[in-house]
Design an enzyme around this catalytic site. Structure first.
Site, mmCIF file in Angstrom:
data_model
loop_
_atom_site.group_PDB
_atom_site.id
_atom_site.type_symbol
_atom_site.label_atom_id
_atom_site.label_comp_id
_atom_site.label_asym_id
_atom_site.label_seq_id
_atom_site.Cartn_x
_atom_site.Cartn_y
_atom_site.Cartn_z
ATOM 1 N N LYS A 137 57.227 59.437 72.833
ATOM 2 C CA LYS A 137 56.353 58.691 71.765
ATOM 3 C C LYS A 137 55.713 57.629 72.411
ATOM 4 C CE LYS A 137 59.249 59.618 67.795
ATOM 5 N NZ LYS A 137 60.176 59.001 66.793
ATOM 6 N N GLN A 142 64.584 55.254 65.046
ATOM 7 C CA GLN A 142 64.895 56.259 65.409
ATOM 8 C C GLN A 142 66.303 56.856 64.904
ATOM 9 O OE1 GLN A 142 63.260 58.607 67.260
ATOM 10 N NE2 GLN A 142 64.866 59.958 67.058
ATOM 11 N N ASP A 152 57.840 57.657 59.231
ATOM 12 C CA ASP A 152 58.618 58.965 59.106
ATOM 13 C C ASP A 152 58.633 59.509 57.796
ATOM 14 O OD1 ASP A 152 59.733 59.709 61.648
ATOM 15 O OD2 ASP A 152 61.345 58.075 61.592
#
Length: 194
Positions: free
Chosen positions: A53, A97, A120
């Protein structure tokens, strides 16, 4: 019907170029879009994913911040980092994460993320908005699947899509995106247990 391979690498390169162009326009206005990532622990798959990322952000001109935290961090310390990212004006969106170490309350962490910065789309407010068809940051993997379908000439509209797996990360959100009204949606969706 003959199977047709979708060239994800070619489509990804096309998308990166489009985003780079949009980023340059924002930069000319003094805006540098920023993505933040909070990574807890030493999970190799998570580390690789987060590193990818960061590299992708760098290639397209985004400001990227990764905060790596020890796996023995306390809930309060993690929540403090979420608060810092929530209030940082240079970070326009961020994620924590997953998975988190077992001693941390994943639900509380997700709920503490500012819904406007929840890239997300895990926050309950954003899941609700997505469910009723409101605009939100779409979850990356389901959004990527829709993008691959549309750019490869496989519009799901009017088709029957079968999703194998009902996870909160891919299966369920993909079913919502495929069944919504509009481009990339309008499909009849069946979700199967994995």
């Amino acid at each position: 019907m003959t199977a047709k391979l979708i060239d994800g690498n070619a489509i990804a390169a096309e998308i990166r170029e489009e985003i780079s162009a949009k980023t340059r326009i924002l930069q000319e206005k003094g805006i540098i879009p920023g993505l933040g990532v909070i990574l807890v622990g030493d999970d190799p798959a998570s580390q690789t994913y987060v590193r990818m990322k960061g590299k992708a952000c760098q290639k397209i001109g985004l400001h990227s911040v990764t905060q790596k935290l020890s796996s023995d961090i306390t809930q309060k310390e993690l929540m403090d980092w979420v608060d810092k990212f929530n209030s940082d004006p240079k970070i326009h969106g961020f994620l924590v994460q997953l998975p988190l170490p077992g001693h941390l309350d994943e639900g509380a962490v997700i709920e503490s993320i500012n819904p406007d910065k929840d890239v997300d789309c895990f926050h309950p407010i954003n899941v609700g908005k997505m469910t009723i068809g409101e605009e939100v940051f779409a979850p990356c993997t389901p959004a990527g699947i829709i993008e691959l379908l549309m750019r490869s000439g496989n519009d799901p509209s009017g088709k029957h899509a079968v999703i194998v797996g009902r996870s909160n990360i891919v299966g369920k959100p993909l079913s919502l995106l495929l069944s919504r009204k509009g481009a990339g949606g309008n499909a009849t969706v069946t979700i199967c247990h994995s």
